[in-house]
Design a protein around this motif. Sequence first.
Motif, PDB file in Angstrom:
ATOM      1  N   MET A  74       0.860  -1.187   0.000  1.00 44.74           N
ATOM      2  CA  MET A  74       0.000   0.000   0.000  1.00 44.74           C
ATOM      3  C   MET A  74       0.895   1.235   0.000  1.00 44.74           C
ATOM      4  N   TYR A  75       0.865   1.946  -1.105  1.00 46.68           N
ATOM      5  CA  TYR A  75       1.731   3.118  -1.281  1.00 46.68           C
ATOM      6  C   TYR A  75       0.871   4.362  -1.463  1.00 46.68           C
ATOM      7  N   ILE A  76       1.158   5.378  -0.674  1.00 47.41           N
ATOM      8  CA  ILE A  76       0.423   6.643  -0.765  1.00 47.41           C
ATOM      9  C   ILE A  76       1.427   7.784  -0.853  1.00 47.41           C
ATOM     10  N   ASN A  77       1.292   8.580  -1.906  1.00 46.90           N
ATOM     11  CA  ASN A  77       2.131   9.776  -2.054  1.00 46.90           C
ATOM     12  C   ASN A  77       1.284  10.977  -1.658  1.00 46.90           C
ATOM     13  N   ASN A  78       1.525  11.440  -0.443  1.00 44.45           N
ATOM     14  CA  ASN A  78       0.775  12.573   0.093  1.00 44.45           C
ATOM     15  C   ASN A  78       1.664  13.808   0.232  1.00 44.45           C
ATOM     16  N   SER A  79       2.709  13.866  -0.606  1.00 44.73           N
ATOM     17  CA  SER A  79       3.695  14.954  -0.464  1.00 44.73           C
ATOM     18  C   SER A  79       3.175  16.293  -0.979  1.00 44.73           C
ATOM     19  N   GLN A  80       2.192  16.221  -1.898  1.00 46.74           N
ATOM     20  CA  GLN A  80       1.561  17.445  -2.421  1.00 46.74           C
ATOM     21  C   GLN A  80       2.582  18.396  -3.059  1.00 46.74           C
ATOM     22  N   THR A  81       3.392  17.847  -3.943  1.00 50.78           N
ATOM     23  CA  THR A  81       4.387  18.641  -4.649  1.00 50.78           C
ATOM     24  C   THR A  81       4.063  18.676  -6.144  1.00 50.78           C
ATOM     25  N   THR A  82       4.815  19.455  -6.871  1.00 46.23           N
ATOM     26  CA  THR A  82       4.672  19.490  -8.330  1.00 46.23           C
ATOM     27  C   THR A  82       5.519  18.410  -8.998  1.00 46.23           C
ATOM     28  N   TYR A  83       6.276  17.677  -8.187  1.00 44.49           N
ATOM     29  CA  TYR A  83       7.140  16.616  -8.726  1.00 44.49           C
ATOM     30  C   TYR A  83       6.817  15.264  -8.079  1.00 44.49           C
ATOM     31  N   ASP A  84       5.524  15.032  -7.857  1.00 40.63           N
ATOM     32  CA  ASP A  84       5.097  13.762  -7.258  1.00 40.63           C
ATOM     33  C   ASP A  84       5.555  12.555  -8.082  1.00 40.63           C
ATOM     34  N   GLU A  85       5.514  12.684  -9.402  1.00 43.86           N
ATOM     35  CA  GLU A  85       5.901  11.568 -10.265  1.00 43.86           C
ATOM     36  C   GLU A  85       7.366  11.189 -10.061  1.00 43.86           C
ATOM     37  N   ASP A  86       8.211  12.191  -9.843  1.00 42.96           N
ATOM     38  CA  ASP A  86       9.634  11.913  -9.593  1.00 42.96           C
ATOM     39  C   ASP A  86       9.817  11.183  -8.264  1.00 42.96           C
ATOM     40  N   ILE A  87       8.995  11.530  -7.289  1.00 42.50           N
ATOM     41  CA  ILE A  87       9.035  10.839  -5.996  1.00 42.50           C
ATOM     42  C   ILE A  87       8.633   9.375  -6.169  1.00 42.50           C
ATOM     43  N   ASP A  88       7.546   9.166  -6.930  1.00 35.52           N
ATOM     44  CA  ASP A  88       7.091   7.796  -7.198  1.00 35.52           C
ATOM     45  C   ASP A  88       8.179   6.986  -7.904  1.00 35.52           C
ATOM     46  N   ASN A  89       8.897   7.641  -8.808  1.00 35.36           N
ATOM     47  CA  ASN A  89       9.925   6.942  -9.584  1.00 35.36           C
ATOM     48  C   ASN A  89      11.147   6.565  -8.755  1.00 35.36           C
ATOM     49  N   ILE A  90      11.237   7.079  -7.542  1.00 40.27           N
ATOM     50  CA  ILE A  90      12.303   6.657  -6.623  1.00 40.27           C
ATOM     51  C   ILE A  90      11.832   5.518  -5.724  1.00 40.27           C
ATOM     52  N   LEU A  91      10.662   5.695  -5.113  1.00 38.06           N
ATOM     53  CA  LEU A  91      10.220   4.749  -4.086  1.00 38.06           C
ATOM     54  C   LEU A  91       9.574   3.481  -4.650  1.00 38.06           C
ATOM     55  N   LEU A  92       8.768   3.605  -5.700  1.00 42.48           N
ATOM     56  CA  LEU A  92       8.100   2.419  -6.238  1.00 42.48           C
ATOM     57  C   LEU A  92       9.085   1.387  -6.811  1.00 42.48           C
ATOM     58  N   PRO A  93      10.070   1.804  -7.612  1.00 46.55           N
ATOM     59  CA  PRO A  93      11.064   0.819  -8.058  1.00 46.55           C
ATOM     60  C   PRO A  93      11.847   0.203  -6.899  1.00 46.55           C
ATOM     61  N   ALA A  94      12.114   1.004  -5.856  1.00 47.34           N
ATOM     62  CA  ALA A  94      12.819   0.469  -4.686  1.00 47.34           C
ATOM     63  C   ALA A  94      11.990  -0.625  -4.005  1.00 47.34           C
TER      64      ALA A  94
END
Length: 237
Positions: A74-94
């Motif tokens: 269960m993954y939730i990105n609640n960072s509320q940034t303009t670069y949420d996709e870049d955050i996802d691209n770090i944590l989801l592959p990890a």
Amino acid sequence: MLALTCALTILSLPVFANDQETKYVTEEGPGRLVTTTVVQPEKPSMRERLKEIERQEQRASLRNTQNMPKVAVMYINNSQTTYDEDIDNILLPALKTAINEDTYSYIDGTPYVEKLNKIGIVDITTAERADIIDAFEGEDLDYAVFVQVDPFIRKDKMTFFTVGKEMTSIVPFKIIDIKNNKYLYNGKFTEVAKDSSMVGGIGNKSVALKALDKVSEEMSAIIDVRLPKEKQNAQKN
């Protein structure tokens, strides 16, 4: 006698009638010869042998899959940034690398997050473990991994010579043993990244992603140590 012995020796050698049968001449009693035919099984074709190998590999793969722990992520990105996709691209592959397909059966936990939202649990970090477990009732799952990226804490720093930026990432993280209704890990990662320049112009994104790189390393290490690599039976009370 010599001629008879030679004849018997020649007749006793195997005679191949075709690819499927072999004839042997044997002697039963004085002066009596009996021919015995031994049928050899027909050799399978190359295509049949390849098909059999493929069937064996499929059966072995199915057995391995059945023995793999099923992990809902269960993954939730609640960072509320303009670069949420870049955050996802770090944590989801990890997560994919740590919960790898050679050891685990990786299950997308999005439906379970939605199920929790429907019963009023929006912030899973504050939810009771029992409530989270209820979301998996009736599901054939072994473990749940929960990751949430909270908003970053930003600090701007300035000296006489430089302009700097400090970003703190906060990522709550849980590993739950569903069958035994217990936490295997319950905490959060807090990482700080800094950067500075004599000419300014440092963006939030570069510093924030630097902090998340550290988080991904810690998260992978915790999964490797705390998430069992084999199925476990539920403990009896």
